[in-house]
Write an enzyme that holds these catalytic residues in place. Sequence first.
Site, PDB file in Angstrom:
ATOM      1  N   GLU A  85       0.909  -1.145  -0.013  1.00 24.38           N
ATOM      2  CA  GLU A  85       0.197  -0.090  -0.127  1.00 24.38           C
ATOM      3  C   GLU A  85       0.869   1.205  -0.289  1.00 24.38           C
ATOM      4  OE1 GLU A  85      -3.445   0.208   2.832  1.00 24.38           O
ATOM      5  OE2 GLU A  85      -3.344   2.188   2.799  1.00 24.38           O
ATOM      6  N   LYS A 280      -7.412  -0.562  11.375  1.00 18.68           N
ATOM      7  CA  LYS A 280      -6.792  -1.170   9.935  1.00 18.68           C
ATOM      8  C   LYS A 280      -5.608  -0.177   9.843  1.00 18.68           C
ATOM      9  CE  LYS A 280      -6.203  -1.321   5.496  1.00 18.68           C
ATOM     10  NZ  LYS A 280      -5.546  -0.620   4.637  1.00 18.68           N
ATOM     11  N   ASP A 296       4.090 -14.344  11.590  1.00 22.58           N
ATOM     12  CA  ASP A 296       2.824 -14.934  11.152  1.00 22.58           C
ATOM     13  C   ASP A 296       1.805 -13.622  11.339  1.00 22.58           C
ATOM     14  OD1 ASP A 296       0.343 -16.090  11.171  1.00 22.58           O
ATOM     15  OD2 ASP A 296       0.689 -17.927  11.878  1.00 22.58           O
ATOM     16  N   HIS A 393      -2.304  10.476  -0.118  1.00 21.84           N
ATOM     17  CA  HIS A 393      -2.647   9.211  -1.083  1.00 21.84           C
ATOM     18  C   HIS A 393      -2.706   9.306  -2.547  1.00 21.84           C
ATOM     19  CE1 HIS A 393      -4.599   6.306   2.281  1.00 21.84           C
ATOM     20  NE2 HIS A 393      -3.284   6.977   2.551  1.00 21.84           N
TER      21      HIS A 393
END
Length: 438
Positions: A85, A280, A296, A393
């Site tokens: 991202e 998130k 993991d 962004h």
Amino acid sequence: MPKSISGFSKLSKEEKINWIAATHFANAEEVVQTIKKYWNTDASLQKLHDEFIENTITNFYLPLGVAPNFTINGKNYTIPFAVEESSVVAAASKAAKFWGNRGGFKATIINTEKIGQVHFIYNGDKEKLNTFFSQIKPKFFSETEGITKNMQKRGGGILDIILKDKTADLDNYYQLHATFETKDSMGANFINSCLEQFAKTLKDEAQTFDAFTEDEKNITVVMSILSNYVPNCVVRAEVSCNVSELAEKHIENPQEFAEKFVQAVRIAEIEPYRAVTHNKGIMNGIDAVVLATGNDFRAVEAGVHAYASKDGQYSSLSHAKIEDGIFTFWMEIPLALGTVGGLTSLHPMVKIALEMLGKPSAQELMQIVAVAGLAQNFAALRSLTTTGIQQGHMKMHLMNILNQFKATEDERKQVVKHFEKNTVTHSAVVDYLAEIRK
Ligand code: MEV
């Protein structure tokens, strides 16, 4: 060609690729070429990657980026991020610089306990089961000595085993609930091996426990598995400074900024829709470092989100306050990580990532990862409560669009210059590119 196949795993790598290309693609030859383009030219390195999983046909790249200048507990780190991202690494770097100038990040380990359970069914007298458990408890330790010996040498091992009566929730359901210290390893194999031995001991010993009836001897072990919910393997990361010190570009009024920031965190604390996106953003940083260090990320994700709901409603992992003119922003997060075992000594990039971090212990890595999450959350909230995130962004996204349209160096320069003063949208970039290509 049929779309299902038997014996696929027995095919050679070439045969697997050919089958996939012929079965699922009209442009089979091109697909084969693309898949092979991602093979490593170093055959032994490729073999290593082939053998991580089954049916490997090629490699799937993610960029590995770094954010330097992170000060954590007074020590300087360059943190590696494996993430696709755009703006995650840029945000981390910005937050590192911002807090580096304001005392850096502080991180503390709260605890490091891992959990595993043997889930079993016993249809009989509860008192007898309690007595049986107390009597055989030492055997759980003695019969796992072969497994625990090395871990004990490193200061870890089985901490405790308790019997849990879960029959109020499910008929005849009990657990052996065991806690572990696994030091620098994540401990999944160690814990699961111990649990499978506990299950065997439980079943075997029941056979010779005289007080049990024949029916009671028939304990059914449903499964033995570690839990990825680790609410007692928690690290705290924190930043703080005088509110007045928050002043910077885009933060002209630090008091107003701090209040809005705290308000944004409160919203995530009470509103699950916002909390999920807020968290998130934290995981943008956490997962990327977890992945780069060969850990993991699915286990971490599952455990973190369960922790975010521990009080009955999904909520923000981070918190913020202003007290006596001091702005404090912090987070407590469960992280079961390892710096030995697993991929850590196998994957060449993981080895480099860990070495870049100064070969941290698992506890130090927990601190680094938590800081990466808090930094990411700070950067996101800072943008959201000031300029909005789209400005940054879309600037990063511009590069993706230019790549998509295979822009030349010259075109890139012209486009970047043009969008310094104009709003980036997908269609605006496409239109402008078409215009200069005329
Ligand atoms: C995007 O990947 C992450 C953010 O949505 C996080 C947030 O909203 O806090 C920017």
